[in-house]
Design an enzyme around this catalytic site. Structure first.
Site, PDB file in Angstrom:
ATOM      1  N   ASP A 149       0.834  -1.192   0.000  1.00 44.05           N
ATOM      2  CA  ASP A 149       0.000   0.000   0.000  1.00 44.05           C
ATOM      3  C   ASP A 149       0.874   1.250   0.000  1.00 44.05           C
ATOM      4  OD1 ASP A 149      -2.252  -1.564   0.122  1.00 44.05           O
ATOM      5  OD2 ASP A 149      -2.493  -1.388   2.289  1.00 44.05           O
ATOM      6  N   LYS A 150       0.328   2.330  -0.490  1.00 44.90           N
ATOM      7  CA  LYS A 150       1.052   3.597  -0.566  1.00 44.90           C
ATOM      8  C   LYS A 150       1.741   3.942   0.749  1.00 44.90           C
ATOM      9  CE  LYS A 150       0.207   8.584  -1.058  1.00 44.90           C
ATOM     10  NZ  LYS A 150      -0.816   9.631  -1.331  1.00 44.90           N
TER      11      LYS A 150
END
Length: 342
Positions: A149-150
């Site tokens: 995830d970012k």
């Protein structure tokens, strides 16, 4: 009444108006497609000549719909921009002709997508590797065999050629059942799990209330994906006489690799990750139990406290088992230290 539709050939949708159909075509379509397309999107498709009724191109959204009309929508291929190389610094843990292993920082999106067409890991890899990246992942995801995830930090591997991409993709698809692939994360969660060690074996799927989120599903549900997370409590913070703790450092090993798996599983058992606004927003008031200094650190923590600290895999060319670890990033280390001092 909602319009029945079927997926046609060549990226087309075909709808047939039933006996109750009436009113404006765009209004009828918006209702029949159950929100899949907005009125404005339908209008742009009409204006682009992508919509026919009974074989004739529609010349305006004002056209009326009638029972028995056959509406065909030709969906144009998306024309996303092709990613370009950008000089974005990379923390490289290892690199050879087949693979590159990096320690991904928080805030770095892995591949281009809506709202993030530049400034991604792919842009950085194109600049660093040039034409050597694997093409199997497609133009938008060259070399990418897995993702974080970012706002999750930690170890990632990227394939630099097609042979490596096939090998690594197979290892990730196998989830380490017959290979040496292993992934482990460290997370700082609210509370203390009842068990020091445990396994969460609960299927995951898209949330019915928010399509950007994942949720635990009932076993056997059509959209349920098998998901297993093993966890171990490494440290408890602010432990109390009643054997509870305000927060804990846990280590999670993935047996499967579903989107948001650790975040959803830990939240489901009542221990969401600190900083996870998507799955643990309701726990933010727990920070009020901390000292002012600790409360300030927790409240300004900008992301889910999750770090992919270990990745192990078989080298695609040599077969050698390769093991990489990355220490807690500075923000999580600070968070752990301030919680220890409470």
């Amino acid at each position: 009444m909602k319009a029945p539709f079927k997926q046609g050939q060549d990226n087309k949708k075909v709808l047939t108006a039933d006996e109750t159909a009436s009113g404006r075509l765009d209004t009828w379509l918006a209702a029949g497609l159950e929100g899949e397309f907005s009125r404005s999107r339908i209008k742009s498709l009409i204006e682009g000549g992508n919509l026919t009724v009974n074989g004739s191109v529609v010349d305006g959204a004002h056209r009326k719909i009638r029972p028995g009309d056959v509406v065909e929508i030709a969906l144009p291929e998306p024309e996303d921009p092709e990613p370009q190389g950008e000089n974005i610094p990379l923390d490289i843990l290892y690199e050879d002709d087949d693979v590159i292993v990096i320690n991904k920082p928080a805030g770095l999106v892995v591949h281009p997508g809506a709202g993030n067409w530049t400034g991604t890991l792919v842009n950085a890899l194109i600049h660093h590797c040039g034409d050597s990246l694997s093409g199997i992942g497609g133009v938008k995801r060259p070399g990418i065999v897995h993702r974080l995830d970012k706002d999750t930090t930690g170890v990632m591997i990227v394939a630099k050629n097609d042979l490596a991409h096939r090998s690594l993709s197979a290892q990730f698809a196998d989830h380490g059942q017959t290979t040496e692939l292993a992934r482990a994360y460290k997370a700082i969660v609210w509370g203390r799990p009842a068990q020091i060690r445990g396994t969460i074996d609960l299927p995951l799927g898209r949330s019915m209330s928010d399509r950007t989120k994942r949720a635990v599903k009932r076993e056997g549900a059509v959209d349920a994906d098998h998901a297993v997370t093993h966890f171990e409590v490494l440290e408890r913070f602010h432990e109390r006489p009643d054997a509870t703790a305000l927060a804990s450092l846990v280590e999670c090993h993935l047996e499967t690799g579903r989107t948001h798996q650790i975040r959803v599983h830990m939240a489901h058992i009542g221990h969401p990750l600190i900083g996870d606004a998507q799955y643990g927003g309701g726990y933010r008031t727990k920070a009020n139990l901390l000292t002012e200094e600790a409360k300030a650190v927790v409240n300004r923590f900008p992301r889910q406290a999750l770090h992919a600290f270990m990745l192990q895999f078989e080298h695609p060319s040599t077969g050698e088992v390769m093991h990489f670890e990355a220490p807690l990033p500075a923000d999580m280390a600070e968070l752990a230290e301030v919680l220890k001092s409470v």
